[in-house]
Motif scaffolding. Sequence first.
Motif, short mmCIF file in Angstrom:
data_model
loop_
_atom_site.label_atom_id
_atom_site.label_comp_id
_atom_site.label_asym_id
_atom_site.label_seq_id
_atom_site.Cartn_x
_atom_site.Cartn_y
_atom_site.Cartn_z
N ASP A 288 5.29 53.06 54.83
CA ASP A 288 6.11 52.76 56.03
C ASP A 288 7.44 53.72 55.72
O ASP A 288 8.43 54.04 56.21
CB ASP A 288 6.33 51.50 55.43
CG ASP A 288 5.91 50.34 54.89
OD1 ASP A 288 5.30 49.81 56.28
OD2 ASP A 288 5.90 49.65 54.05
N LYS A 289 7.10 54.83 55.90
CA LYS A 289 7.58 56.43 56.08
C LYS A 289 7.56 56.36 57.07
O LYS A 289 6.77 56.35 58.07
CB LYS A 289 7.94 56.94 54.26
CG LYS A 289 7.78 56.29 53.22
CD LYS A 289 7.47 58.14 52.36
CE LYS A 289 7.91 57.41 51.06
NZ LYS A 289 6.97 58.62 49.92
N SER B 138 15.73 51.28 55.22
CA SER B 138 15.74 51.33 54.06
C SER B 138 17.42 51.30 54.44
O SER B 138 18.08 50.65 52.92
CB SER B 138 15.92 52.13 53.46
OG SER B 138 14.26 52.92 53.28
N ASP C 252 18.79 54.46 61.04
CA ASP C 252 18.80 55.73 60.78
C ASP C 252 18.26 56.07 62.00
O ASP C 252 17.30 57.38 61.62
CB ASP C 252 16.86 55.66 60.31
CG ASP C 252 15.86 54.95 59.03
OD1 ASP C 252 17.16 54.56 58.31
OD2 ASP C 252 14.97 53.97 59.33
N ASP D 37 2.68 56.12 52.08
CA ASP D 37 3.36 56.84 52.68
C ASP D 37 2.95 55.78 53.78
O ASP D 37 4.35 56.00 54.72
CB ASP D 37 3.27 58.16 52.96
CG ASP D 37 3.78 58.94 52.08
OD1 ASP D 37 4.28 58.49 51.61
OD2 ASP D 37 2.75 60.33 52.20
N THR E 3 6.53 54.43 61.80
CA THR E 3 6.05 55.20 60.18
C THR E 3 4.53 56.07 60.71
O THR E 3 3.86 55.81 61.82
CB THR E 3 6.24 53.17 59.71
OG1 THR E 3 4.76 52.44 60.34
CG2 THR E 3 7.70 53.06 59.97
N ASN E 4 4.59 55.86 60.01
CA ASN E 4 2.96 56.27 59.15
C ASN E 4 1.73 55.63 59.50
O ASN E 4 0.52 55.71 60.13
CB ASN E 4 2.71 57.25 58.17
CG ASN E 4 3.48 58.78 57.66
OD1 ASN E 4 2.73 59.57 58.15
ND2 ASN E 4 4.51 58.23 56.50
N LEU F 176 17.53 60.25 57.70
CA LEU F 176 16.70 60.08 57.48
C LEU F 176 15.66 61.21 57.43
O LEU F 176 14.90 62.50 56.93
CB LEU F 176 15.99 59.04 57.79
CG LEU F 176 14.28 58.27 57.39
CD1 LEU F 176 14.50 58.74 56.22
CD2 LEU F 176 13.63 57.21 58.67
N GLU G 167 12.50 63.42 48.48
CA GLU G 167 11.49 62.24 48.88
C GLU G 167 11.91 61.60 50.22
O GLU G 167 13.16 60.93 49.93
CB GLU G 167 11.02 61.78 47.88
CG GLU G 167 9.49 61.00 47.81
CD GLU G 167 8.15 62.08 48.44
OE1 GLU G 167 7.03 61.65 48.60
OE2 GLU G 167 8.06 62.86 48.25
N LEU G 168 11.06 61.59 51.11
CA LEU G 168 11.18 60.42 52.34
C LEU G 168 11.76 58.79 51.60
O LEU G 168 10.04 58.84 50.96
CB LEU G 168 10.44 60.52 53.66
CG LEU G 168 10.44 62.31 54.59
CD1 LEU G 168 9.68 61.75 55.19
CD2 LEU G 168 12.53 61.83 55.04
N PRO G 169 12.41 58.34 52.51
CA PRO G 169 12.39 56.67 51.81
C PRO G 169 11.96 55.95 52.84
O PRO G 169 11.29 56.66 54.18
CB PRO G 169 13.68 56.62 51.67
CG PRO G 169 14.07 57.29 52.37
CD PRO G 169 13.76 58.90 52.42
N ALA G 170 11.75 54.80 52.88
CA ALA G 170 10.88 53.76 53.50
C ALA G 170 11.54 53.78 55.15
O ALA G 170 13.26 54.37 55.22
CB ALA G 170 10.33 52.94 53.60
#
Lengths: 480, 230
Positions: B84-85, B146, B156, B82, B39-40, B160, B140-143
């Motif tokens: 958790d993306k 998900s 994922d 962002d 993640t970020n 994703l 838009e990217l989800p976390a």
Amino acid sequence: MKKIRLFALGTALCMAGLTQAAPAPKASSTKISSQEIAILTDAPAVPPRITRKHAAKVIVNLEVKEVEGRLADGVSYTFWTFGGKVPGKFIRIREGDEVEFHLNNHPDNKMPHNIDLHAVTGPGGGAAASLTAPGHSSVFSFKALNPGLYVYHCATAPVAMHVANGMYGLILVEPKEGMSKVDHEFYVMQGDFYTQGKNGEQGLQPFSMTKAIEEEPEYVVFNGAAGSLTGDNALKAKKGETVRLFVGVGGPNLTSSFHVIGEIFDKVNHEGSTASPAKNVQTTMIPAGGAAYMEFKVNVPGTYIMVDHSLTRAFNKGALGMLKVSGDEDKTIYSGKMTDEVYLPEGSSMRNTVASQAQAPTAKTKADRVKLGEGIYNTNCAACHQTSGAGVPQAFPPLAKSDYLSGSTAPAIKAVTGGLQGKLVVNGNEYNGVMPSWSLNDEEVANVLTYIYNSWGNGGDEVTPEDVKKHRINPVKHED
Amino acid sequence: MLVPEGSFTPFFLKKDTANSSSATATVINAFWLDATPVTNRKFQAFVNKHPAWHPSNIRKIFTDSHYLAHWQNAQGSADTADLDKPVVNVSWFAAEAYCEAQDKRLPSTDEWEYALTDNGRDQENLQKQIINWYSTPNQELPAVGSKPPNGFGVFDLVGLIWEWTADFNSYMAPPDSRNSGEKNLFCGSGSLNASNLGDYAAFMRYSYRESLKGNFTGRNLGFRCAKDTK
């Protein structure tokens, strides 16, 4: 002096000023003596004719974009495009040109893409040299050795899917001698689309790999969508003008039987070849990954429908476009509809009935006649006059309580054996239709009329075969 | 997550595989694989600890100009929304450096593909999911995490982002097919060496990886790490 410098530079770029120098004609067609950025157009537009008489370096910038767009009314699809639309931008260059090709893959795209131009001589037609990740740009160059109209397409695996999503377009390499001037040039490209939903199913439709492999498209369309060339989007020309169509087939799978309803192509350059064209062609076959261009003069105003003459594609799947021609009528070429008359074939103007061919039973009594006549009535008469004898208002006169049947039986016999046409008043209502003559034998006519006279409140007369013989108009065709 | 030992048939064999005309089963040893893409938030922590990988410091040779392009604020750090993306816009070098810093490594392409095969569970549905993702424009990217995990407990892998692998471009021809004989990915020849011609999704994954170079970044390209069990 300038010329010497040009020679020394070989194939390197030169300044624009040099293009005005007057070189020997031979050298002019092969030496690169100017540079330009290609004008690219979206279908149905075509870039302007090339008027220069020398080879040039041409820079082509093509951007690949994955975009959601309309495939049919209420149906959208994620197209992968060369330049934002399907088909991709039309590229027009000249034989001998050196093309510096920039393929730009938009950073928002998910897929790597490349381009295979059928106009390129070299491995993969540029495909391998142009594989480009999203957010990147590839450059390669080629020399246009062969003139003609060529398809270009994405060739990244799985190639069928990239093409099925709309990644194709046309590149025209004009021959050195140039192309003749016409009033209109249009760009049309056919493609087949494979959606998970059935034809007409609304909403964003994902690609169906299964249907693609089975080659069972839900849509076959011109210029990327059903209706992209109809109604307000129709191609337009004026009477007397000459139209040139550049038509390609992207596929991925289907070939096109390209036809314009009501026009004959004066000239067709089959398979995009610049060899001398075929003349007077009705329908021209365009393979997947192939192209053709055709010319015709529009002499008569009206709407001309472009189709893939594999007709369910046109009728059910969208492969239909229009060319609207405006101007005054010329009745000597095409009259339009002059009259509309009822058609009664000569000789065989009688309705041949099945009953007369078989060995029909003969009625002994009036009751027999009514009984046998009912069957004949139901087979031959009820469709118009109805089983109730009531007829159909304004179309078919009633036989029930009919004043037409109140007097002598002769007019009825004449009507059945000779037919009726024109104005007729029955029970105070006017009819203006046609009754064909019936090829029933005397016995059958007697029976059916006796049935009619003894039904629905009519007078109860009996008509005999002798009566029929006496009054019949047409001879019986199938006498037993 | 521990991905157990097993075997699978790779879609393409590595290009140095000797003269094999079709792909055959390959044994994969058990390995650890991150349950989700990095993640970020995690990548931010890495950059804080290793400032050499900050967008303003990274050496030009390790990335193209879009490195962490979505970290737009003044400090050049990830947007709080962002965190958790999945991190994207990272080059292979940055991804590899991140994994090394965790005492891990990038998974091999075979390991990644093996994790995706999920021991053969529900392949048809999986393929459909992948095609749907590829044929939908960017959203838009989800976390991360998900959607439900697969049978190995891995989230994922599809739907994703794309993910780096250690040997991302070692399967097909070099970029110019003139040097490659028949082994390449373009037009018809792409189908010559594949193990399942009907698997368009696999063609897409392999051709995507093939289009990359180590310094490339992408708005849909991130990674996860792996580790040996011994």
